[in-house]
Design a protein around this motif. Structure first.
Motif, PDB file in Angstrom:
ATOM      1  N   ASP A   1       0.873  -1.230   0.127  1.00  9.63           N
ATOM      2  CA  ASP A   1       0.120   0.080   0.106  1.00  9.63           C
ATOM      3  C   ASP A   1       1.058   1.260   0.009  1.00  9.63           C
ATOM      4  O   ASP A   1       1.634   1.312   0.743  1.00  9.63           O
ATOM      5  N   TYR A   2       0.537   2.091  -0.760  1.00  8.61           N
ATOM      6  CA  TYR A   2       1.385   3.327  -1.050  1.00  8.61           C
ATOM      7  C   TYR A   2       0.569   4.752  -1.171  1.00  8.61           C
ATOM      8  O   TYR A   2      -0.433   4.471  -1.781  1.00  8.61           O
ATOM      9  N   ASP A   3       1.249   5.755  -0.757  1.00  8.53           N
ATOM     10  CA  ASP A   3       0.679   7.021  -1.165  1.00  8.53           C
ATOM     11  C   ASP A   3       1.677   7.825  -1.784  1.00  8.53           C
ATOM     12  O   ASP A   3       2.727   8.063  -1.518  1.00  8.53           O
ATOM     13  N   VAL A   4       0.866   8.229  -3.106  1.00  9.37           N
ATOM     14  CA  VAL A   4       1.657   9.187  -3.856  1.00  9.37           C
ATOM     15  C   VAL A   4       1.430  10.518  -3.731  1.00  9.37           C
ATOM     16  O   VAL A   4       0.256  10.961  -3.841  1.00  9.37           O
ATOM     17  N   PHE A   5       2.242  11.530  -3.113  1.00  9.77           N
ATOM     18  CA  PHE A   5       2.001  12.907  -2.970  1.00  9.77           C
ATOM     19  C   PHE A   5       2.564  13.574  -4.128  1.00  9.77           C
ATOM     20  O   PHE A   5       3.638  13.738  -4.754  1.00  9.77           O
ATOM     21  N   VAL A   6       1.582  14.483  -4.942  1.00 15.57           N
ATOM     22  CA  VAL A   6       1.717  15.159  -5.936  1.00 15.57           C
ATOM     23  C   VAL A   6       1.458  16.602  -5.684  1.00 15.57           C
ATOM     24  O   VAL A   6       0.255  17.021  -5.281  1.00 15.57           O
ATOM     25  N   PHE A   7       2.542  17.280  -5.822  1.00 17.21           N
ATOM     26  CA  PHE A   7       2.510  18.800  -5.228  1.00 17.21           C
ATOM     27  C   PHE A   7       2.663  19.807  -6.650  1.00 17.21           C
ATOM     28  O   PHE A   7       3.555  19.542  -7.473  1.00 17.21           O
ATOM     29  N   LEU A   8       2.052  20.843  -6.553  1.00 23.44           N
ATOM     30  CA  LEU A   8       1.911  21.912  -7.528  1.00 23.44           C
ATOM     31  C   LEU A   8       3.288  22.763  -6.701  1.00 23.44           C
ATOM     32  O   LEU A   8       2.707  23.105  -5.694  1.00 23.44           O
TER      33      LEU A   8
ATOM     34  N   ALA B   1      -5.146  17.179 -10.890  1.00 21.58           N
ATOM     35  CA  ALA B   1      -5.612  15.618 -10.632  1.00 21.58           C
ATOM     36  C   ALA B   1      -4.177  15.095 -10.392  1.00 21.58           C
ATOM     37  O   ALA B   1      -3.122  15.482 -11.301  1.00 21.58           O
ATOM     38  N   GLY B   2      -4.294  14.066  -9.553  1.00 20.99           N
ATOM     39  CA  GLY B   2      -3.003  13.090  -9.661  1.00 20.99           C
ATOM     40  C   GLY B   2      -3.479  11.652 -10.263  1.00 20.99           C
ATOM     41  O   GLY B   2      -4.681  11.417  -9.974  1.00 20.99           O
ATOM     42  N   ARG B   3      -2.874  11.412 -11.083  1.00 18.87           N
ATOM     43  CA  ARG B   3      -3.247  10.039 -11.705  1.00 18.87           C
ATOM     44  C   ARG B   3      -2.088   9.130 -11.932  1.00 18.87           C
ATOM     45  O   ARG B   3      -0.924   9.370 -11.985  1.00 18.87           O
TER      46      ARG B   3
ATOM     47  N   GLU C   1      -7.509   7.678 -11.283  1.00 13.22           N
ATOM     48  CA  GLU C   1      -7.384   8.794 -10.212  1.00 13.22           C
ATOM     49  C   GLU C   1      -8.423   8.487  -9.212  1.00 13.22           C
ATOM     50  O   GLU C   1      -8.800   9.390  -8.284  1.00 13.22           O
ATOM     51  N   GLY C   2      -8.940   7.601  -8.987  1.00 12.21           N
ATOM     52  CA  GLY C   2     -10.492   6.887  -8.337  1.00 12.21           C
ATOM     53  C   GLY C   2      -9.997   6.945  -6.793  1.00 12.21           C
ATOM     54  O   GLY C   2     -10.805   7.412  -6.042  1.00 12.21           O
ATOM     55  N   ALA C   3      -8.717   6.925  -6.376  1.00 15.79           N
ATOM     56  CA  ALA C   3      -8.517   6.858  -4.979  1.00 15.79           C
ATOM     57  C   ALA C   3      -7.728   8.057  -4.556  1.00 15.79           C
ATOM     58  O   ALA C   3      -6.785   8.104  -3.754  1.00 15.79           O
ATOM     59  N   THR C   4      -7.893   9.225  -5.217  1.00 11.42           N
ATOM     60  CA  THR C   4      -7.122  10.529  -5.027  1.00 11.42           C
ATOM     61  C   THR C   4      -7.964  11.460  -4.045  1.00 11.42           C
ATOM     62  O   THR C   4      -9.030  11.761  -3.982  1.00 11.42           O
ATOM     63  N   THR C   5      -7.149  12.011  -3.070  1.00 11.00           N
ATOM     64  CA  THR C   5      -7.633  13.109  -2.107  1.00 11.00           C
ATOM     65  C   THR C   5      -6.863  14.452  -2.671  1.00 11.00           C
ATOM     66  O   THR C   5      -5.813  14.459  -2.762  1.00 11.00           O
ATOM     67  N   LEU C   6      -7.699  15.232  -2.666  1.00 11.50           N
ATOM     68  CA  LEU C   6      -7.415  16.706  -3.102  1.00 11.50           C
ATOM     69  C   LEU C   6      -7.118  17.579  -1.917  1.00 11.50           C
ATOM     70  O   LEU C   6      -8.362  17.855  -1.198  1.00 11.50           O
ATOM     71  N   LEU C   7      -6.112  18.378  -1.998  1.00 14.36           N
ATOM     72  CA  LEU C   7      -5.805  19.469  -0.834  1.00 14.36           C
ATOM     73  C   LEU C   7      -5.566  20.535  -1.493  1.00 14.36           C
ATOM     74  O   LEU C   7      -4.936  20.784  -2.395  1.00 14.36           O
ATOM     75  N   ASP C   8      -6.014  21.829  -0.815  1.00 14.76           N
ATOM     76  CA  ASP C   8      -5.878  22.999  -1.408  1.00 14.76           C
ATOM     77  C   ASP C   8      -5.577  23.982  -0.123  1.00 14.76           C
ATOM     78  O   ASP C   8      -6.419  24.149   0.799  1.00 14.76           O
ATOM     79  N   TYR C   9      -4.271  24.274  -0.059  1.00 18.41           N
ATOM     80  CA  TYR C   9      -3.712  25.392   1.140  1.00 18.41           C
ATOM     81  C   TYR C   9      -3.720  26.505   0.551  1.00 18.41           C
ATOM     82  O   TYR C   9      -2.453  27.094   0.241  1.00 18.41           O
ATOM     83  N   ASN C  10      -4.660  27.247   0.282  1.00 17.14           N
ATOM     84  CA  ASN C  10      -4.836  28.785  -0.091  1.00 17.14           C
ATOM     85  C   ASN C  10      -4.034  28.800  -1.400  1.00 17.14           C
ATOM     86  O   ASN C  10      -3.262  29.701  -1.582  1.00 17.14           O
ATOM     87  N   GLY C  11      -4.340  28.105  -2.455  1.00 14.79           N
ATOM     88  CA  GLY C  11      -3.650  28.006  -3.578  1.00 14.79           C
ATOM     89  C   GLY C  11      -2.583  27.005  -3.996  1.00 14.79           C
ATOM     90  O   GLY C  11      -2.024  26.810  -4.840  1.00 14.79           O
ATOM     91  N   TRP C  12      -1.991  26.529  -2.840  1.00 16.84           N
ATOM     92  CA  TRP C  12      -0.861  25.336  -3.045  1.00 16.84           C
ATOM     93  C   TRP C  12      -1.594  24.066  -3.004  1.00 16.84           C
ATOM     94  O   TRP C  12      -1.914  23.595  -1.774  1.00 16.84           O
ATOM     95  N   LYS C  13      -1.505  23.602  -4.230  1.00 21.88           N
ATOM     96  CA  LYS C  13      -2.694  22.400  -4.397  1.00 21.88           C
ATOM     97  C   LYS C  13      -1.706  21.207  -4.210  1.00 21.88           C
ATOM     98  O   LYS C  13      -0.462  20.911  -4.888  1.00 21.88           O
ATOM     99  N   VAL C  14      -2.225  19.956  -3.412  1.00 17.16           N
ATOM    100  CA  VAL C  14      -1.858  18.703  -3.497  1.00 17.16           C
ATOM    101  C   VAL C  14      -2.809  17.675  -3.865  1.00 17.16           C
ATOM    102  O   VAL C  14      -3.992  17.587  -3.474  1.00 17.16           O
TER     103      VAL C  14
END
Length: 114
Positions: A22-29, A40-42, A54-67
């Motif tokens: 099991d892995y989590d892949v972090f994609v940062f802008l 989108a992280g794919r 991209e079905g198991a993706t959680t999207l985070l937005d820290y005031n424009g810093w997207k993950v």
């Protein structure tokens, strides 16, 4: 910055792992994005197009810093190529004609993809 530091400190090298897990892949802008843009992280075996799972993706937005955090089960040491993709769609700051998905980042998740 804290989440980026956490992800960096816990990153693995695909060439030094063995077996499926099991892995989590972090994609940062790495640039701040507008509120109306999307990230989108794919995950895909094809490196040349922007589509992928991209079905198991959680999207985070820290005031424009997207993950995007993509969770899944895969084998980093596997013989098949597997890629993580960062796909950005511009927001309302662009004319509608130019608001298309753009592959802006690509990372090989398996030793075969490196």
């Amino acid at each position: 910055a804290t989440l980026f530091s956490y992800a960096s400190a816990n990153a693995i090298d695909p060439a030094q792992t063995s077996g499926e897990g099991d892995y989590d892949v972090f994609v940062f802008l790495m640039d701040r994005a507008s509120d109306t843009s999307t990230l989108a992280g794919r995950i895909s075996q094809n490196s040349s197009v922007s589509d992928g799972f991209e079905g198991a993706t959680t999207l985070l937005d820290y005031n424009g810093w997207k993950v995007a955090v993509i969770s899944g089960v895969f084998d980093p040491s596997g013989a098949d190529s597997l890629y993580a993709k960062t796909v950005h769609t511009p927001g309302e700051e662009m004319l509608a004609l130019f608001r298309t998905d753009r592959l802006v980042g690509l990372y090989g998740l398996t030793a075969a993809a490196r």
